[in-house]
Design a protein around this motif. Structure first.
Motif, PDB file in Angstrom:
ATOM      1  N   LEU A 179      33.727  47.114   0.299  1.00 53.05           N
ATOM      2  CA  LEU A 179      32.488  47.840   0.545  1.00 53.05           C
ATOM      3  C   LEU A 179      31.346  47.206  -0.252  1.00 53.05           C
ATOM      4  O   LEU A 179      30.351  46.768   0.307  1.00 53.05           O
ATOM      5  CB  LEU A 179      32.646  49.315   0.175  1.00 53.05           C
ATOM      6  CG  LEU A 179      31.400  50.188   0.327  1.00 53.05           C
ATOM      7  CD1 LEU A 179      30.960  50.241   1.789  1.00 53.05           C
ATOM      8  CD2 LEU A 179      31.668  51.594  -0.215  1.00 53.05           C
ATOM      9  N   GLU A 180      31.535  47.137  -1.586  1.00 52.92           N
ATOM     10  CA  GLU A 180      30.531  46.518  -2.440  1.00 52.92           C
ATOM     11  C   GLU A 180      31.107  46.324  -3.836  1.00 52.92           C
ATOM     12  O   GLU A 180      31.983  47.077  -4.271  1.00 52.92           O
ATOM     13  CB  GLU A 180      29.272  47.391  -2.520  1.00 52.92           C
ATOM     14  CG  GLU A 180      29.536  48.786  -3.079  1.00 52.92           C
ATOM     15  CD  GLU A 180      28.332  49.689  -2.995  1.00 52.92           C
ATOM     16  OE1 GLU A 180      27.339  49.263  -2.391  1.00 52.92           O
ATOM     17  OE2 GLU A 180      28.382  50.816  -3.527  1.00 52.92           O
ATOM     18  N   PRO A 181      30.629  45.306  -4.576  1.00 51.83           N
ATOM     19  CA  PRO A 181      31.023  45.163  -5.977  1.00 51.83           C
ATOM     20  C   PRO A 181      30.541  46.371  -6.777  1.00 51.83           C
ATOM     21  O   PRO A 181      29.535  47.004  -6.434  1.00 51.83           O
ATOM     22  CB  PRO A 181      30.307  43.879  -6.424  1.00 51.83           C
ATOM     23  CG  PRO A 181      30.038  43.138  -5.162  1.00 51.83           C
ATOM     24  CD  PRO A 181      29.781  44.192  -4.121  1.00 51.83           C
ATOM     25  N   GLU A 194      28.455  38.158  -5.936  1.00 55.61           N
ATOM     26  CA  GLU A 194      27.888  38.932  -4.831  1.00 55.61           C
ATOM     27  C   GLU A 194      28.650  38.655  -3.538  1.00 55.61           C
ATOM     28  O   GLU A 194      28.167  37.973  -2.640  1.00 55.61           O
ATOM     29  CB  GLU A 194      26.404  38.605  -4.666  1.00 55.61           C
ATOM     30  CG  GLU A 194      25.541  39.113  -5.799  1.00 55.61           C
ATOM     31  CD  GLU A 194      25.464  40.643  -5.825  1.00 55.61           C
ATOM     32  OE1 GLU A 194      25.757  41.273  -4.793  1.00 55.61           O
ATOM     33  OE2 GLU A 194      25.131  41.185  -6.890  1.00 55.61           O
ATOM     34  N   TYR A 195      29.853  39.183  -3.455  1.00 51.29           N
ATOM     35  CA  TYR A 195      30.630  39.036  -2.231  1.00 51.29           C
ATOM     36  C   TYR A 195      29.982  39.868  -1.120  1.00 51.29           C
ATOM     37  O   TYR A 195      29.680  41.047  -1.319  1.00 51.29           O
ATOM     38  CB  TYR A 195      32.059  39.533  -2.433  1.00 51.29           C
ATOM     39  CG  TYR A 195      32.880  38.747  -3.429  1.00 51.29           C
ATOM     40  CD1 TYR A 195      33.340  37.466  -3.121  1.00 51.29           C
ATOM     41  CD2 TYR A 195      33.217  39.301  -4.653  1.00 51.29           C
ATOM     42  CE1 TYR A 195      34.118  36.754  -4.018  1.00 51.29           C
ATOM     43  CE2 TYR A 195      33.991  38.584  -5.567  1.00 51.29           C
ATOM     44  CZ  TYR A 195      34.436  37.322  -5.251  1.00 51.29           C
ATOM     45  OH  TYR A 195      35.202  36.621  -6.146  1.00 51.29           O
ATOM     46  N   PRO A 196      29.777  39.311   0.068  1.00 49.72           N
ATOM     47  CA  PRO A 196      29.242  40.099   1.182  1.00 49.72           C
ATOM     48  C   PRO A 196      30.234  41.187   1.596  1.00 49.72           C
ATOM     49  O   PRO A 196      31.443  41.062   1.411  1.00 49.72           O
ATOM     50  CB  PRO A 196      29.069  39.066   2.304  1.00 49.72           C
ATOM     51  CG  PRO A 196      29.036  37.739   1.614  1.00 49.72           C
ATOM     52  CD  PRO A 196      29.916  37.880   0.413  1.00 49.72           C
ATOM     53  N   ARG A 197      29.705  42.259   2.177  1.00 52.17           N
ATOM     54  CA  ARG A 197      30.553  43.355   2.634  1.00 52.17           C
ATOM     55  C   ARG A 197      31.588  42.830   3.627  1.00 52.17           C
ATOM     56  O   ARG A 197      31.278  42.087   4.556  1.00 52.17           O
ATOM     57  CB  ARG A 197      29.694  44.434   3.291  1.00 52.17           C
ATOM     58  CG  ARG A 197      30.501  45.616   3.814  1.00 52.17           C
ATOM     59  CD  ARG A 197      29.614  46.764   4.234  1.00 52.17           C
ATOM     60  NE  ARG A 197      28.887  47.328   3.108  1.00 52.17           N
ATOM     61  CZ  ARG A 197      28.195  48.471   3.154  1.00 52.17           C
ATOM     62  NH1 ARG A 197      28.136  49.149   4.293  1.00 52.17           N
ATOM     63  NH2 ARG A 197      27.563  48.919   2.087  1.00 52.17           N
ATOM     64  N   GLY A 198      32.831  43.229   3.397  1.00 55.20           N
ATOM     65  CA  GLY A 198      33.914  42.845   4.288  1.00 55.20           C
ATOM     66  C   GLY A 198      34.512  41.478   4.018  1.00 55.20           C
ATOM     67  O   GLY A 198      35.498  41.099   4.662  1.00 55.20           O
ATOM     68  N   SER A 199      33.957  40.736   3.062  1.00 60.12           N
ATOM     69  CA  SER A 199      34.432  39.366   2.833  1.00 60.12           C
ATOM     70  C   SER A 199      35.701  39.303   1.999  1.00 60.12           C
ATOM     71  O   SER A 199      36.332  38.245   1.915  1.00 60.12           O
ATOM     72  CB  SER A 199      33.340  38.520   2.174  1.00 60.12           C
ATOM     73  OG  SER A 199      33.011  39.038   0.898  1.00 60.12           O
TER      74      SER A 199
END
Length: 255
Positions: A179-181, A194-199
């Protein structure tokens, strides 16, 4: 979590804090449905490396994993949980502790839950069912909403997961999507990319037999499944960052 000091004394201090202070306080919150933690022992780490290779450098020294399930409305539940973190710091009881690194702090959305045909409880009940450990796989997708990712997800749900549920010692499984960090409103927790959502995707196998034994059985069967044409249709869509068995922590006995 990863400890910079790997001595037995350091592990004992950390476990006493987390198991006897931090976790009980979290479980008391109305918005926390459940929370648990596991240990990546030296035997677990060796088994993981044997069957899946070295993890990504960021996760090479991981010693522990913890996770919490939040009730709806999740925003309110997480806000209360975060407030407890700030309160705990003001009380002088963590959660920022010297020598403890957290290479991944994030919120994930549950995708699908599964149970083995031999297990009578539902997938929703599975996390509450006692377990002897987990088999955890963390993967990263460059295009989390691409056609190849979709193909991988369909295969996991319809082909690989039914195969896994037939392995002795696998009680069930849950999959999760990033979902989010985690960004705490006041505490300076470890920076997370900063991983994108769903990555990021997590697959947890809940185990009711020896984690190392089940992991080796899964690895052996995976070779056979792949040779039989049941392998991943788009393996390049995701890369493995971490894959290892973990052991459920038994208070006092395991530290």
């Amino acid at each position: 979590m990863a400890l910079s000091d790997k001595s037995p004394a350091a592990h004992r201090t950390y476990n006493e804090w987390h198991q006897l202070d931090h976790r009980p306080e979290n479980l008391r919150l109305p918005g926390v449905a459940w929370g648990d933690r596991w240990s990546r022992t030296s035997e677990c780490a060796a088994t993981g490396r044997d069957v899946a290779g070295e993890p990504d450098a960021r996760f090479a020294d991981v010693d522990y994993m913890a996770m919490y399930w939040f009730r709806q409305p999740s925003d309110e539940s997480v806000a209360a949980w975060s407030k407890l973190g700030e309160n705990s710091f003001q009380w002088g009881r963590g959660p920022i502790l010297p020598g403890v690194a957290r290479p991944l702090l994030a919120f994930f959305t549950p995708v699908l839950g599964y149970v083995s045909p031999r297990v009578p409880v539902s997938a929703e009940t599975l996390p509450f069912r006692p377990n002897r450990g987990l088999h955890v796989t963390l993967t990263q997708l460059d295009e989390p909403h691409g056609a190849s990712a979709h193909e991988q997800f369909h295969w996991l749900d319809t082909v690989r997961m039914p195969d896994l549920l037939d392995v002795p010692g696998v009680a069930g499984a849950w999959t999760f999507s990033l979902l989010e960090p985690q960004r705490h409103a006041s505490l300076p927790l470890d920076a997370v990319p900063e991983y994108p959502r769903g990555s990021l995707r997590v697959t947890l196998l809940y185990l009711d037999d020896e984690p190392e034994t089940v992991t080796r059985e899964v690895a052996e069967r995976t070779v056979a499944w792949d040779a039989d044409g049941r392998g991943a249709p788009a393996p390049a869509a995701e890369r493995v960052l971490f894959c290892s068995p973990l052991r459920t922590i038994i208070p006092w006995q395991d530290w």
